[in-house]
Structures are given as C-alpha cells and as structure tokens.
Design an enzyme around this catalytic site. Structure first.
Site, PDB file in Angstrom:
ATOM      1  N   ASP A 157       0.603   5.160   2.994  1.00  0.00           N
ATOM      2  CA  ASP A 157       0.752   3.701   3.485  1.00  0.00           C
ATOM      3  C   ASP A 157      -0.182   3.541   4.486  1.00  0.00           C
ATOM      4  O   ASP A 157       0.162   2.720   5.420  1.00  0.00           O
ATOM      5  CB  ASP A 157       2.146   3.683   3.992  1.00  0.00           C
ATOM      6  CG  ASP A 157       3.257   3.824   2.883  1.00  0.00           C
ATOM      7  OD1 ASP A 157       2.966   4.084   1.602  1.00  0.00           O
ATOM      8  OD2 ASP A 157       4.620   3.941   3.218  1.00  0.00           O
TER       9      ASP A 157
ATOM     10  N   TRP B  16       5.936  -0.571  -6.837  1.00  0.00           N
ATOM     11  CA  TRP B  16       6.888  -0.723  -5.869  1.00  0.00           C
ATOM     12  C   TRP B  16       7.909  -2.099  -6.128  1.00  0.00           C
ATOM     13  O   TRP B  16       9.130  -1.864  -5.949  1.00  0.00           O
ATOM     14  CB  TRP B  16       6.127  -0.764  -4.329  1.00  0.00           C
ATOM     15  CG  TRP B  16       7.290  -0.815  -3.048  1.00  0.00           C
ATOM     16  CD1 TRP B  16       8.558  -0.680  -3.262  1.00  0.00           C
ATOM     17  CD2 TRP B  16       6.817  -1.226  -1.981  1.00  0.00           C
ATOM     18  NE1 TRP B  16       9.129  -0.664  -2.088  1.00  0.00           N
ATOM     19  CE2 TRP B  16       8.133  -0.984  -1.091  1.00  0.00           C
ATOM     20  CE3 TRP B  16       5.672  -1.616  -1.250  1.00  0.00           C
ATOM     21  CZ2 TRP B  16       8.071  -1.392   0.102  1.00  0.00           C
ATOM     22  CZ3 TRP B  16       5.553  -1.706   0.081  1.00  0.00           C
ATOM     23  CH2 TRP B  16       6.857  -1.646   0.790  1.00  0.00           C
TER      24      TRP B  16
ATOM     25  N   ARG C 184       1.202   2.646  -8.771  1.00  0.00           N
ATOM     26  CA  ARG C 184       2.572   2.400  -9.205  1.00  0.00           C
ATOM     27  C   ARG C 184       3.393   1.430  -8.771  1.00  0.00           C
ATOM     28  O   ARG C 184       2.948   0.744  -7.646  1.00  0.00           O
ATOM     29  CB  ARG C 184       3.355   3.682  -9.119  1.00  0.00           C
ATOM     30  CG  ARG C 184       3.494   4.044  -7.705  1.00  0.00           C
ATOM     31  CD  ARG C 184       4.260   5.547  -7.506  1.00  0.00           C
ATOM     32  NE  ARG C 184       4.330   6.086  -6.064  1.00  0.00           N
ATOM     33  CZ  ARG C 184       5.060   6.875  -5.455  1.00  0.00           C
ATOM     34  NH1 ARG C 184       5.818   7.647  -6.602  1.00  0.00           N
ATOM     35  NH2 ARG C 184       5.503   7.126  -4.453  1.00  0.00           N
TER      36      ARG C 184
ATOM     37  N   ASP D 225       0.478   5.908  -1.957  1.00  0.00           N
ATOM     38  CA  ASP D 225       0.636   4.522  -1.932  1.00  0.00           C
ATOM     39  C   ASP D 225       0.004   3.930  -0.768  1.00  0.00           C
ATOM     40  O   ASP D 225       0.527   3.041   0.138  1.00  0.00           O
ATOM     41  CB  ASP D 225       1.939   4.381  -1.667  1.00  0.00           C
ATOM     42  CG  ASP D 225       3.054   4.882  -2.711  1.00  0.00           C
ATOM     43  OD1 ASP D 225       2.344   4.920  -4.101  1.00  0.00           O
ATOM     44  OD2 ASP D 225       4.126   5.446  -2.678  1.00  0.00           O
TER      45      ASP D 225
END
Length: 325
Positions: free
Chosen positions: A162, A241, A239, A183
């Site tokens: 993140d 979220w 992907r 991510d």
C-alpha cells in the site's frame, strides 16, 4: 531557535491573512497564484525559516486562500507529516527527489501508517522522496492523498504494501517513481499517472493496483498513460479492491515482469462482469494479450479516447499552466 520559529509562525500567518486586503488595494486577485505566493524555507542546517516541514505547515492559517510555497532544502527529514483539510493551496517543493527525503517507519492501519497525508485540496508536491521503511508484512503507507485537485511532479514514493494510498479526489502524477510489492497503488481516487515509472518488488504474484471503485456510476479510476511498468518477478497489473474497480494502461511499456494473465480477481469471480480493466496500445514483452484473462479489455480507439487526456480527471480546469513547474 524556538523564539525564531515562533516569530516566523506569526510572520507567515500575518502575510497570508493580510494578502486579500493587499490584493483589493492593488486590484489584484486571490487564491493559488504562484507569482504572488508566500514563500518560506525549511532547512535542517538552521539557515531557513523552519527546521521541520510540519512546523512550516502549522504556520499556515486555517482557511488559507492563497498559494504558500514551502521550499525544502536537501536533507533527510524524519517526521510524519499531515497537510490538514482546512489548509489548501500549499506546495511542498524539494530540490530534487534524490536529496530531499521525507521518511518514517510505521505499519498497521491504512489511515494511521502514512509518512505523509495530504487531506487538503489544491496541493502540489514536487522533487521529493516520500518513503515508509517498515518493510514486508503489514500495510505501510508512504503517501495518502485524500484532497481534491492534487498534483505531484518528479516525486518518488517508496514502501512495500500500500505504498500510495490514492484515496479520494482528482489527482495528477507526472514523471514520478512508485515502488512497492502488494497493492501498492490503491484507493478510490480519479487519477492520471503520466510518464511515471511503476516498479514492483514483489517476489511472486504481487498486484500493482487495487482500485476501490464501488459503483458503475462513479467517475473514479486509475489511468497510466505513457508509463513504464517493471518488476523483479511476476506481478499482476491489478486486482479489484472495489466491486467496480477501474484501471487503464495506455501507450505504456510493460516489462516481462507482468504475468501473462495480466489481472487477478482477488478470489471473487462475481467481479468479472463489473470491473473495467483495459489496455490500449501498450508495448513490451508484458503487453502480449494472448493469455490475458477474458474479463479484461483490449480497448478500441473510441473506447480509449476518454482516458487519453487530462480531461479524464477534469484537469483542463485545475491543471493550469501556472500550476505546472
């Protein structure tokens, strides 16, 4: 030192508060004009107006309505920084990203761990490195951006999980370097990444983006235009979220680190019909779409057109020439 910085807080505050009356007296304008900005210097050597970046931000009055340029001299600044919502029109300007570094090490909550949090609108960051050195294992955000009409130029954002919480609002990133493993570009903003280098340090099957769009009518999503996407090992482009996650890569170089299937569904096949994952005229060994998941899209010229300009983030209105360094 404390007396000097206390004096500077008062001086900066007075300059900003008096600015609207000075402008009226001179038939001037107010709000965000860099040519008539308040400029202060942060310098760890003691030759500036402030020693710490946060102290310079704290000196800006609440409800600020003019451009405040905080010039940061080279150095490694070990502090967590927040630009609060009630302090718009702030610019943090380094010398260059390789020698103007804001760093911290924190993990856990996605809203608690950021080294730098931008909550205000009309913010500009340029020539900075922002990093979270926590490492692997938990969320460790380097930068959270939740203000509207925010732009970054020639900056580096470094962490693992993140890295860039591109949270909310309309954002523009130009010629930035973004590095992480899981991510590491995530959130629900409407953002254009132009001529950026995105680098995955995931050792296996890491996702670069995790866009959080929740409705098919929302105007949020990420566009990577003319970017360079690299990595040390196999990585997914993204992907979902959010149920309606939207990401587009256009005119971008995709290295061999991009896995052939391209995208991952986060173990939820129900999202296949809702997400919008598009590619347009990308090139490089990772751009081969022969093995892409069938719920991603190869965009036509007409489908790609809305994503190929600053209009995708309404930038023609707020990315004015005078705001671009």
């Amino acid at each position: 030192m404390k007396m000097r910085e206390g004096f500077m807080v008062v001086l900066v505050g007075l300059a900003i508060l008096l600015y609207p009356w000075i402008c009226r007296a001179n038939n001037g304008s107010r709000g965000g004009d860099a040519s008539e900005a308040t400029r202060v210097v942060v310098d760890q050597s003691g030759n500036g107006d402030f020693w710490r970046i946060q102290d310079a931000i704290n000196a800006v009055p609440s409800g600020n309505a003019r451009q405040v340029i905080i010039s940061i001299k080279p150095g490694t600044y070990r502090e967590k920084i927040v630009v609060p919502e009630n302090k718009p029109f702030i610019t943090l300007s380094g010398t260059k990203s390789s020698n103007t570094i804001i760093t911290w090490s924190d993990s856990g909550g996605i809203f608690d761990s950021p080294t730098v949090s931008i909550l205000a609108s009309d913010f500009i960051g340029r020539d900075l490195t922002i990093q979270n050195t926590f490492g692997v294992g938990e969320r460790a955000v380097a930068l959270r951006v939740a203000g509207d009409q925010v732009a970054f130029y020639r900056c580096q954002f470094l962490s693992y999980q993140d890295t860039l919480l591109d949270d909310a609002g309309r954002h523009y990133y130009w010629n930035c370097y973004i590095e992480g493993g899981t991510d590491f570009i995530c959130g629900d903003a409407a953002s254009l990444f132009e001529k950026c280098h995105v680098h995955s340090i995931s050792q296996e099957n890491g996702a670069i983006t995790a866009q959080h769009r929740q409705s098919g009518t929302d105007d949020t999503g990420y566009v990577f235009l003319g970017c360079k996407i690299t990595g040390v090992n196999g990585s997914f482009l993204g992907r979902p979220w959010g149920e309606y996650s939207r990401v587009v890569f256009a005119h971008s170089y995709l290295s061999s680190a991009i896995l052939p299937q391209g995208w991952e569904d986060w173990d939820d096949q129900k999202k296949h019909s809702n997400v919008y994952y598009g590619e347009y005229k990308c090139f490089g060994p990772g751009a081969n779409r022969s093995e892409r998941v069938d719920w991603s899209r190869s965009l036509s010229d007409s489908e790609a057109a809305p994503f190929l300009a600053k209009a995708s983030i309404g930038g023609q209105g707020w990315l004015r020439r005078k705001r671009t360094p």
